[in-house]
Design an enzyme around this catalytic site. Structure first.
Site, PDB file in Angstrom:
ATOM      1  N   GLY A 148       4.390 -72.308  96.254  1.00 10.97           N
ATOM      2  CA  GLY A 148       5.181 -71.994  97.282  1.00 10.97           C
ATOM      3  C   GLY A 148       5.932 -70.895  97.645  1.00 10.97           C
ATOM      4  N   CYS A 149       6.586 -71.010  98.259  1.00  7.20           N
ATOM      5  CA  CYS A 149       7.577 -69.222  98.705  1.00  7.20           C
ATOM      6  C   CYS A 149       8.780 -69.183  97.412  1.00  7.20           C
ATOM      7  CB  CYS A 149       8.198 -69.914 100.152  1.00  7.20           C
ATOM      8  SG  CYS A 149       8.812 -71.505 100.459  1.00  7.20           S
ATOM      9  N   TYR A 150       9.346 -70.753  97.385  1.00  2.00           N
ATOM     10  CA  TYR A 150      10.721 -69.992  96.462  1.00  2.00           C
ATOM     11  C   TYR A 150      10.163 -69.700  95.282  1.00  2.00           C
ATOM     12  CZ  TYR A 150      13.924 -72.103  99.938  1.00  2.00           C
ATOM     13  OH  TYR A 150      14.802 -72.110 101.310  1.00  2.00           O
ATOM     14  N   ALA A 153       8.780 -66.085  95.184  1.00  4.19           N
ATOM     15  CA  ALA A 153      10.128 -65.608  95.133  1.00  4.19           C
ATOM     16  C   ALA A 153      10.567 -65.157  94.273  1.00  4.19           C
ATOM     17  CB  ALA A 153      10.599 -65.070  96.123  1.00  4.19           C
TER      18      ALA A 153
END
Length: 345
Positions: A148-150, A153
């Site tokens: 996913g995104c977190y 990143a």
């Protein structure tokens, strides 16, 4: 080589983004899409921006499985395991944008998501699809857990320093902000415009489900247990993740040393831009792209690394990375269909 790709959950934000990216892929054909809520309706009736570009009717999961060589599932957690089994038995590539195959420790998956791991052998077979860190594991595989995104990143911001032994494994903090598309298409009180506009708040403090996934990636890199403090916040913007990560520096570590380590680590990574001193990682500058920007700082007073990363949560944090994984799995050019520039303004 033309790949027949299908998207299950095509009317959610990540699913619709997959359609947008696959439509521009030089070696992919969108074979079928599905949606429970909009079955029988054209995708362009849900997203008018797609009118005349993708008027494909939303069908069923069965139609997607039948017509596709590669199946993407953009579904909430708990809904992908049976689909993965069908794809496995049919010899198809399955890329899950949900969380069902991300965690290798099944007890963590069941504890954090409150879902039973129905096919432990598939969890064992699944590879974690963060290409910049695990590229060789992804090549040629047929069951890929798309981060996913977190969980994209934060590791990209920390791994070079961690792998080089320049930061301590204890006391890592990830302070992150997300655009509201990360909450999905279904509206809630927190994502209702009057509640969200001109505000910002933390959510799921001390208990966000991405925590063990981030720790798993960092643990794989350094070979030891890593515990982080992870706090997400909701921004009143559509897209983007900004991750500000703090870690204690090993004695004597300098900013110049860190900058070189990061530049060397990512020198061959098309989608990661390590910024020079004076440039800011900004969600504005990665919108609609598969890029990750990273800026580095040190605080000599507290002897801390401050690493900031920015991605588009719907692209590098979801659909773009999924297509990147498809390319690796099928032996295509890794950047195929993903070289779109971020808009300048």
């Amino acid at each position: 080589m033309t790949v027949k790709a299908g998207v299950i959950g095509a009317t959610g934000y990540a699913g619709a983004e997959l359609v947008r990216i696959l439509a521009g892929h030089p070696q992919a054909e969108l074979a079928a899409i599905s949606s429970v809520s909009f079955e029988g309706k054209p995708l362009s009736s849900v997203y008018p921006a797609y009118y005349g570009l993708c008027d494909m009717l939303c069908g069923t999961e069965a139609e997607v499985l039948q017509k596709s060589d590669v199946v993407f599932a953009a579904l909430p957690h708990g809904l992908s395991q049976e689909i993965a089994k069908e794809c496995h038995d049919a010899g198809k590539v399955f890329i899950d944008l949900g969380a069902d195959f991300r965690l290798k420790r099944l007890n963590e998956y069941e504890d954090w998501y409150k879902v039973k791991a129905v096919y432990p052998e598939l969890h064992e077979e699944a590879v974690y699809g963060l290409p910049e860190l695990f590229r060789e594991e992804i090549r040629g595989k047929k069951l890929i857990a798309n981060p996913g995104c977190y969980t994209t990143a934060v590791p990209l911001a920390l791994v070079p320093a961690l792998k080089a032994g320049l930061i301590e494994k204890d006391g890592i903090i990830a302070d992150c902000k997300s655009g509201v598309t990360g909450a999905g298409r279904k509206s809630t009180q927190d994502t209702h415009y009057p509640e969200l506009n001109e505000g910002m708040h933390a959510y799921k403090v001390g208990g966000h489900r991405h925590t063990p996934e981030i720790e798993q990636t960092l643990r794989r890199i350094c070979g030891e247990e890593v515990t982080i403090v992870f706090t997400p916040h909701l921004l009143p913007v559509n897209r983007g993740i900004l991750a500000t990560c703090y870690a204690h520096l090993k004695p004597g570590t300098t900013l110049e040393q860190l900058q070189k380590v990061y530049e060397d680590f990512y020198q061959d990574e098309y989608f990661v831009r390590v910024l020079p001193d004076g440039m800011k990682a900004d969600i504005h500058n990665v919108r609609y792209s598969n890029f990750c920007e990273i800026e580095l700082h040190t605080d000599p007073r507290t002897n801390m690394l401050i690493a900031v990363s920015a991605i588009d949560n719907m692209v590098k944090g979801a659909a773009g990375q999924a297509v990147q994984n498809m390319n690796l799995a099928l032996g295509l050019e890794e950047t195929a269909g993903l070289k779109m520039f971020p808009p300048a303004f």
